[in-house]
Motif scaffolding. Structure first.
Motif, PDB file in Angstrom:
ATOM      1  N   VAL A   1      19.905  10.180   0.557  1.00 46.74           N
ATOM      2  CA  VAL A   1      20.300  10.861  -0.667  1.00 46.74           C
ATOM      3  C   VAL A   1      20.484   9.783  -1.726  1.00 46.74           C
ATOM      4  O   VAL A   1      20.550   8.584  -1.399  1.00 46.74           O
TER       5      VAL A   1
ATOM      6  N   TRP B   1      14.550  19.250  -5.484  1.00 45.50           N
ATOM      7  CA  TRP B   1      15.829  19.447  -4.799  1.00 45.50           C
ATOM      8  C   TRP B   1      16.555  18.137  -4.541  1.00 45.50           C
ATOM      9  O   TRP B   1      17.771  18.090  -4.487  1.00 45.50           O
ATOM     10  N   TYR B   2      15.771  17.050  -4.402  1.00 43.03           N
ATOM     11  CA  TYR B   2      16.387  15.745  -4.130  1.00 43.03           C
ATOM     12  C   TYR B   2      17.268  15.324  -5.307  1.00 43.03           C
ATOM     13  O   TYR B   2      18.247  14.609  -5.139  1.00 43.03           O
TER      14      TYR B   2
ATOM     15  N   SER C   1      18.811  17.473  -7.295  1.00 41.65           N
ATOM     16  CA  SER C   1      19.773  18.520  -7.648  1.00 41.65           C
ATOM     17  C   SER C   1      21.207  18.097  -7.345  1.00 41.65           C
ATOM     18  O   SER C   1      21.467  17.338  -6.410  1.00 41.65           O
TER      19      SER C   1
ATOM     20  N   TYR D   1      22.264  19.126  -3.667  1.00 42.23           N
ATOM     21  CA  TYR D   1      21.854  18.251  -2.564  1.00 42.23           C
ATOM     22  C   TYR D   1      22.650  16.955  -2.585  1.00 42.23           C
ATOM     23  O   TYR D   1      23.135  16.486  -1.550  1.00 42.23           O
ATOM     24  N   ARG D   2      22.799  16.378  -3.757  1.00 42.97           N
ATOM     25  CA  ARG D   2      23.464  15.074  -3.864  1.00 42.97           C
ATOM     26  C   ARG D   2      24.914  15.150  -3.396  1.00 42.97           C
ATOM     27  O   ARG D   2      25.434  14.228  -2.769  1.00 42.97           O
TER      28      ARG D   2
ATOM     29  N   ARG E   1      26.242  17.764  -1.412  1.00 38.69           N
ATOM     30  CA  ARG E   1      26.405  18.337  -0.073  1.00 38.69           C
ATOM     31  C   ARG E   1      25.861  17.428   1.035  1.00 38.69           C
ATOM     32  O   ARG E   1      26.341  17.490   2.171  1.00 38.69           O
ATOM     33  N   ALA E   2      24.863  16.615   0.715  1.00 37.11           N
ATOM     34  CA  ALA E   2      24.280  15.747   1.743  1.00 37.11           C
ATOM     35  C   ALA E   2      25.355  14.845   2.350  1.00 37.11           C
ATOM     36  O   ALA E   2      25.309  14.524   3.542  1.00 37.11           O
TER      37      ALA E   2
ATOM     38  N   VAL F   1      23.480  21.124   5.349  1.00 37.21           N
ATOM     39  CA  VAL F   1      22.278  20.913   4.542  1.00 37.21           C
ATOM     40  C   VAL F   1      21.045  20.916   5.440  1.00 37.21           C
ATOM     41  O   VAL F   1      20.041  21.567   5.142  1.00 37.21           O
TER      42      VAL F   1
ATOM     43  N   ASP G   1      20.120  24.318   6.333  1.00 38.47           N
ATOM     44  CA  ASP G   1      19.417  24.987   5.230  1.00 38.47           C
ATOM     45  C   ASP G   1      17.934  24.614   5.212  1.00 38.47           C
ATOM     46  O   ASP G   1      17.094  25.392   4.759  1.00 38.47           O
TER      47      ASP G   1
ATOM     48  N   ASP H   1       9.443  15.377   3.740  1.00 36.69           N
ATOM     49  CA  ASP H   1      10.844  15.666   4.064  1.00 36.69           C
ATOM     50  C   ASP H   1      11.293  14.953   5.342  1.00 36.69           C
ATOM     51  O   ASP H   1      12.458  14.566   5.462  1.00 36.69           O
TER      52      ASP H   1
ATOM     53  N   THR I   1      15.250  15.290   5.989  1.00 37.92           N
ATOM     54  CA  THR I   1      15.607  16.710   5.920  1.00 37.92           C
ATOM     55  C   THR I   1      14.631  17.569   6.713  1.00 37.92           C
ATOM     56  O   THR I   1      14.630  18.788   6.596  1.00 37.92           O
TER      57      THR I   1
END
Ligand code: FE
Length: 205
Positions: free
Chosen positions: A109, A127-128, A130, A133-134, A136-137, A144, A147, A194, A199
């Protein structure tokens, strides 16, 4: 200027609605004023469209799966190893490779912004970058991953790496079972972008 349905839906849109048209118009003006060289521009576009992209990273992963010596050197100091393959440049000056095993799953991240290994993976996905993501990762990486459709065994630890302007990470996913005897090109097809961010897992053959 062509008219289409979007013109009726957006009566204020006097400029072309398609960003590509605006870019083309800007490019024409800048070229006419002698401010840019179209050949140089083509070269930059070709670089990001064709030469830089996740296939570069996938090649590195496939080589690591096939060659223990390469893998060891990559994990020791990735920067010169990938530079030898021609993968270097902006946003890839200091590369660190991290290897997924049965014990640990790595995930990358950039909590501050969107730092990403461009020479190996190309331009980061939306999304990277967002906020979700930043944040919640780091806080709930397993959620995550869920998801993204990735469920890991409980005994596999998740390690999250925070990219910086200085260091960019490449995840080496676990080599799937049943890939013995596959060559580099075939293995590359199993390695998604990914999977190299952490991910996703490598695809099953
Ligand atoms: Fe960043």
């Amino acid at each position: 200027m062509p008219h289409d349905h979007s013109d009726h839906e957006q009566p204020h849109a006097l400029l072309p609605s398609d960003p590509a048209l605006r870019v083309k118009a800007l490019e024409t003006i800048l070229t006419e004023k002698g401010l840019i060289d179209p050949a140089a521009l083509e070269d930059i576009i070709d670089t990001y469209e064709n030469r830089i992209g996740p296939r570069n990273g996938a090649r590195v992963v496939a080589k690591a799966w096939l060659d223990d010596g390469f893998r060891a050197a990559l994990l020791e100091d990735a920067t010169p190893v990938v530079a030898d393959l021609g993968y270097y440049g902006r946003q890839g000056e200091h590369m660190v490779a991290v290897e997924n095993t049965a014990d640990v799953h790595n995930m990358v991240v950039c909590t501050l912004c969107s730092c990403y290994p461009w020479p190996l993976l190309g331009i980061p996905p939306g999304w990277y970058k967002s906020d979700a993501y930043r944040a919640r990762a780091v806080r709930e990486p397993r959620k995550v991953l869920a998801d993204f459709g990735v469920t890991l065994p409980n005994e596999t630890a998740v390690r999250v790496w925070d990219s910086t302007a200085e260091v960019r990470y490449l995840v080496i996913p676990q080599r799937p079972a049943g890939t013995e005897g596959m060559d580099e090109e075939a293995l590359m097809a199993l390695v998604s972008r990914d999977a190299m961010i952490g991910t996703a897992l490598a695809r099953q053959p």
